[in-house]
Design an enzyme around this catalytic site. Structure first.
Site, PDB file in Angstrom:
ATOM      1  N   THR A  33     -12.273  45.414 -38.960  1.00  7.21           N
ATOM      2  CA  THR A  33     -11.373  45.012 -40.110  1.00  7.21           C
ATOM      3  C   THR A  33     -10.227  45.813 -39.815  1.00  7.21           C
ATOM      4  O   THR A  33      -9.824  46.917 -40.207  1.00  7.21           O
ATOM      5  CB  THR A  33     -12.299  45.977 -41.099  1.00  7.21           C
ATOM      6  OG1 THR A  33     -13.524  45.688 -41.283  1.00  7.21           O
ATOM      7  CG2 THR A  33     -11.723  46.068 -42.543  1.00  7.21           C
ATOM      8  N   GLY A  34      -9.463  45.028 -39.042  1.00  8.89           N
ATOM      9  CA  GLY A  34      -8.146  45.522 -38.651  1.00  8.89           C
ATOM     10  C   GLY A  34      -6.984  44.600 -39.337  1.00  8.89           C
ATOM     11  O   GLY A  34      -7.242  44.065 -40.344  1.00  8.89           O
ATOM     12  N   ALA A  35      -5.963  44.206 -38.773  1.00 12.95           N
ATOM     13  CA  ALA A  35      -4.794  43.333 -38.900  1.00 12.95           C
ATOM     14  C   ALA A  35      -5.364  41.925 -39.375  1.00 12.95           C
ATOM     15  O   ALA A  35      -4.797  41.279 -40.341  1.00 12.95           O
ATOM     16  CB  ALA A  35      -3.938  43.117 -38.196  1.00 12.95           C
ATOM     17  N   ASN A  89       0.897  32.309 -27.942  1.00  8.31           N
ATOM     18  CA  ASN A  89       0.735  33.255 -27.430  1.00  8.31           C
ATOM     19  C   ASN A  89       0.907  33.773 -25.881  1.00  8.31           C
ATOM     20  O   ASN A  89       1.278  34.794 -25.587  1.00  8.31           O
ATOM     21  CB  ASN A  89      -1.142  33.533 -27.438  1.00  8.31           C
ATOM     22  CG  ASN A  89      -1.303  34.145 -28.696  1.00  8.31           C
ATOM     23  OD1 ASN A  89      -0.488  34.932 -29.368  1.00  8.31           O
ATOM     24  ND2 ASN A  89      -2.604  34.073 -29.163  1.00  8.31           N
ATOM     25  N   ASN A 115       3.758  36.582 -26.922  1.00  9.61           N
ATOM     26  CA  ASN A 115       2.731  37.535 -27.079  1.00  9.61           C
ATOM     27  C   ASN A 115       2.947  37.941 -25.818  1.00  9.61           C
ATOM     28  O   ASN A 115       2.989  39.439 -25.349  1.00  9.61           O
ATOM     29  CB  ASN A 115       1.586  37.264 -27.468  1.00  9.61           C
ATOM     30  CG  ASN A 115       0.714  38.288 -28.306  1.00  9.61           C
ATOM     31  OD1 ASN A 115       1.165  39.533 -28.235  1.00  9.61           O
ATOM     32  ND2 ASN A 115      -0.318  37.963 -28.702  1.00  9.61           N
ATOM     33  N   LYS A 143      -2.509  27.080 -29.572  1.00  7.71           N
ATOM     34  CA  LYS A 143      -2.544  28.588 -29.757  1.00  7.71           C
ATOM     35  C   LYS A 143      -1.690  29.373 -28.745  1.00  7.71           C
ATOM     36  O   LYS A 143      -0.861  29.972 -28.873  1.00  7.71           O
ATOM     37  CB  LYS A 143      -3.614  29.178 -30.304  1.00  7.71           C
ATOM     38  CG  LYS A 143      -3.511  30.390 -30.637  1.00  7.71           C
ATOM     39  CD  LYS A 143      -2.659  30.697 -32.130  1.00  7.71           C
ATOM     40  CE  LYS A 143      -2.391  32.289 -32.401  1.00  7.71           C
ATOM     41  NZ  LYS A 143      -3.666  33.100 -32.645  1.00  7.71           N
ATOM     42  N   SER A 183       0.977  41.668 -31.379  1.00  6.84           N
ATOM     43  CA  SER A 183      -0.208  42.320 -31.194  1.00  6.84           C
ATOM     44  C   SER A 183      -0.414  42.986 -29.861  1.00  6.84           C
ATOM     45  O   SER A 183      -0.709  44.107 -29.588  1.00  6.84           O
ATOM     46  CB  SER A 183      -1.398  41.689 -31.607  1.00  6.84           C
ATOM     47  OG  SER A 183      -1.420  40.359 -30.477  1.00  6.84           O
ATOM     48  N   GLY A 225      -9.125  40.810 -39.554  1.00  4.87           N
ATOM     49  CA  GLY A 225     -10.261  40.865 -40.342  1.00  4.87           C
ATOM     50  C   GLY A 225     -10.037  41.610 -41.815  1.00  4.87           C
ATOM     51  O   GLY A 225     -10.762  40.959 -42.616  1.00  4.87           O
TER      52      GLY A 225
END
Length: 312
Positions: free
Chosen positions: A10-12, A195, A199, A191, A261, A14
Site C-alpha cells: 500500500t504505497g504510491a 522507464n 527512470n 512501458k 520512483s 497500491g
C-alpha cells in the site's frame, strides 16, 4: 466476479488505486508494514489531481495471515520485494482468485505464475506520477492510466478475455482510466520505452523529469536507449514504431515535474528496481542474440549505484 479485493503493497501505486476502488464502494483489504498503526488510527489519505480521497475507516492489516481470501489480489510492491510473495499470495488468494501485478519491468509475471499458477496471473502497466509522502498519505501528481493484459508463459498474446474485460469494468466504475491489451509482453516493452531512459537515467543524472527534458543535449541519449528497447522488443516479435517513441518524449516534455520512483528509492537508500527495469530486458535480448550497448552501460552504472546506496 471481484467481490473482495486485496492490496499487497500500500504505497504510491497500491495505495492510490486501492483507495480509488474502496472509495467507489468496493470491499478492499490493505496490507501495511510501517504505516499500519497510523492508518488504523487516522485512515488513508490521497491528495490527487483527479480528486482527493480520505478513507476514515480502512480494512488494514499488518499480517497477511489475518487477511481474508480475496477474489482479486493486486500486487503494488516494488519488484525487489518479490521474495515475500511466495508466503503472502497463498494466504490471501481465493481458490479461484486472480492476481494482478502492477510492477515495473520484466520478470515479475513469471515469478508470480510460479506461486499461483500461470492461468491466474494478470498484468497491469501503470503510467502514473504518484508518491507516498508520509504515513498513510499519497500524493498523486499526474496521469494514472493502467494498461491490462493476460500473462502467457510462452511470450504469446492471449487476446482480450472475459475476465480481463471484467477487471477493466471494475476499474472504470472506480474512476480509474484503463485500456485492455491483447498482448501483455508488448505492453511491458512499451512501458520500458519510458522507464529505461527516464527512470534509469534520472538516478545517473541526479535529475527530475523537468531537469532532464530541459537539457536538450540529453535527447539523443534518451532516443538511443529507446531505440534499443525497440530492438529488444523486435527480438520477441513485437514492433514498437518510431512514432511511439516520439510520443513518449513529447508527453514527458509536458509532464508535471516529477522525481522518478528509482530516484526516490536511491535517495532514501533503498534498493532500486535495476534488475526488473534494466537487467531482465538486457538478458532477454541477449538470449535472442541482440546486444544493447547503451542499456548495458546504464545497467552497469545503476548496479554500482545500487550497491553503494546504503552509504548515502
Amino acid at each position: 466476479m471481484f467481490k473482495k479485493i486485496c492490496i499487497i503493497g500500500t504505497g504510491a501505486i497500491g495505495g492510490y488505486y486501492g483507495a480509488r476502488l474502496a472509495a467507489a464502494g468496493n470491499e478492499v483489504h490493505f496490507l501495511f508494514h510501517s504505516d499500519y498503526e497510523h492508518v488504523k488510527t487516522h485512515g488513508l489519505k490521497v491528495e490527487s489531481v483527479r480528486g482527493d480521497i480520505e478513507l476514515k475507516k480502512v480494512n488494514a492489516y499488518k499480517s497477511a495471515a489475518e487477511m481474508p481470501k480475496c477474489d482479486l489480489v493486486i500486487v503494488g510492491l516494488k519488484a525487489v520485494k518479490n521474495d515475500i510473495l511466495k508466503t503472502i499470495l497463498p494466504l490471501v488468494t481465493a481458490d479461484d482468485g486472480q492476481v494482478l501485478t502492477l510492477q515495473n519491468g520484466l520478470g515479475a509475471d513469471d515469478e508470480i505464475a510460479k506461486i499461483v499458477g500461470a492461468d491466474r496471473v494478470l498484468g497491469g502497466l501503470c503510467f502514473i506520477c504518484s508518491n507516498k509522502v508520509g504515513p498513510g498519505f499519497i500524493k498523486h501528481l499526474d496521469y494514472g492510466k493502467i494498461t491490462l493484459g493476460e500473462y502467457a508463459t510462452d511470450f504469446g498474446a492471449k487476446g482480450i478475455t472475459p475476465r480481463l474485460k471484467a477487471l477493466s469494468d471494475l476499474l472504470t466504475e472506480a474512476g480509474i482510466e484503463n485500456e485492455v491489451l491483447g498482448d501483455l509482453l508488448l505492453g511491458r516493452w512499451r512501458k520500458l520505452m519510458w522507464n529505461i531512459p527516464y527512470n534509469g537515467m534520472s538516478v545517473v543524472l541526479n535529475a527530475t523529469t523537468a531537469e532532464m527534458v530541459a537539457d536538450k543535449t540529453l535527447r539523443p541519449l534518451f532516443r538511443s536507449l529507446m531505440a534499443e528497447v525497440q530492438k529488444g522488443a523486435a527480438a520477441f516479435g513485437r514492433e514498437i514504431p518510431d512514432a511511439f517513441a516520439e510520443a513518449m518524449i513529447e508527453m514527458t516534455d509536458k509532464m508535471t515535474p516529477y522525481m522518478t520512483s528509482m530516484m526516490l528509492d536511491y535517495r532514501a537508500g533503498r534498493e532500486m528496481e535495476v534488475e526488473a527495469i534494466c537487467g531482465e530486458p538486457l538478458r532477454l535480448a541477449a538470449s535472442r542474440g541482440v546486444h544493447l550497448p547503451y542499456l548495458d552501460m546504464l545497467y552497469r552504472e545503476l548496479t554500482h549505484l545500487n550497491l553503494s546506496r546504503k552509504s548515502l
